[in-house]
Write a protein that holds these residues in place. Structure first.
Motif, PDB file in Angstrom:
ATOM      1  N   HIS A  50      47.695  30.592  74.569  1.00 17.27           N
ATOM      2  CA  HIS A  50      48.716  30.227  75.556  1.00 17.27           C
ATOM      3  C   HIS A  50      49.329  31.499  76.174  1.00 17.27           C
ATOM      4  N   ARG A  56      39.591  25.523  78.044  1.00 17.51           N
ATOM      5  CA  ARG A  56      38.863  26.300  77.035  1.00 17.51           C
ATOM      6  C   ARG A  56      37.378  26.001  77.075  1.00 17.51           C
ATOM      7  N   ASP A 105      37.619  20.069  77.275  1.00 12.84           N
ATOM      8  CA  ASP A 105      38.968  19.975  77.856  1.00 12.84           C
ATOM      9  C   ASP A 105      38.927  19.349  79.247  1.00 12.84           C
ATOM     10  N   SER A 111      43.612  26.502  69.331  1.00  8.54           N
ATOM     11  CA  SER A 111      44.568  25.472  69.734  1.00  8.54           C
ATOM     12  C   SER A 111      45.700  25.464  68.710  1.00  8.54           C
ATOM     13  N   SER A 112      46.803  24.831  69.077  1.00  7.38           N
ATOM     14  CA  SER A 112      47.924  24.701  68.133  1.00  7.38           C
ATOM     15  C   SER A 112      47.461  23.934  66.903  1.00  7.38           C
ATOM     16  N   ARG A 114      43.740  17.829  70.053  1.00  4.28           N
ATOM     17  CA  ARG A 114      43.953  18.941  71.000  1.00  4.28           C
ATOM     18  C   ARG A 114      45.407  18.935  71.463  1.00  4.28           C
TER      19      ARG A 114
END
Ligand code: PNS
Length: 171
Positions: free
Chosen positions: A16, A89, A93, A126-127, A170
């Motif tokens: 990010h 990404r 996505d 990703s988180s 995601r």
């Protein structure tokens, strides 16, 4: 041109942040906007996430950090932003992001979605991946800024494994 970068940011990752840094070269102002989402059980409260993002972007004067609820396009219009920024990404996505962009276009013709490709080194990140690694005791030092890694380790040291919030694929 003002760009909104909306998301959950639970937590914000180096992927990010790379996108935000690159966006500051394209837009006069970048507003990182954390969605207050009652449908998700996040690891961090919105207030914690705002603090994390503010300190992670403190070196970028044209970045503002805020939270919002409701429709992203309404928030964008309220902030007089012409662009919604999203990162791509991988092909996986693309489908959901395109659907979101099309949906947003039906809600407002004033706001354009702009996609930035994430850098190769962050294409897997990703988180959710960060939370999964930390949850099972792995290091996330290479995936998030140091102060956020500390927050994550502290969080998981306090939550028993079986009570950890489940995450969506995601985020
Ligand atoms: O980081 P995320 O979870 O992928 O971000 C998704 C987000 C917040 C950009 C998206 O869910 C969103 O815009 N939600 C607000 C509600 C909305 O505007 N919905 C219409 C577009 S589908």
């Amino acid at each position: 041109m003002i760009a909104i970068y909306p998301g959950s940011f639970d937590p914000i990752t180096l992927g990010h942040l790379d996108l935000i840094e690159r966006a500051t070269r394209l837009f006069s102002r970048v507003i990182v906007a954390v969605l207050r989402n009652p449908n998700k059980t996040p690891l961090f409260t919105v207030e914690q996430r705002l603090k994390q993002i503010i300190s992670a972007t403190s070196h970028l004067p044209s970045v503002e950090v805020d939270s919002f609820d409701g429709l992203t396009v309404n928030y964008a219009q309220m902030r007089q932003a012409g662009v919604l920024l999203r990162g791509l990404r991988a092909v996986s996505d693309f489908e959901i992001e395109l659907q979101m962009a099309h949906t947003n276009k039906t809600l407002s013709t004033q706001v354009e979605t702009v996609f930035l490709a994430t850098s190769n080194e962050h294409s897997f990140l990703s988180s959710s991946v960060v939370k999964e690694i930390a949850r099972f005791g792995g290091s996330v030092d290479h995936l998030v800024p140091p102060h956020i890694a500390t927050d994550i380790y502290q969080c998981y040291s306090q939550i028993p494994l079986w009570e950890n919030p489940m995450t969506t694929p995601r985020e």
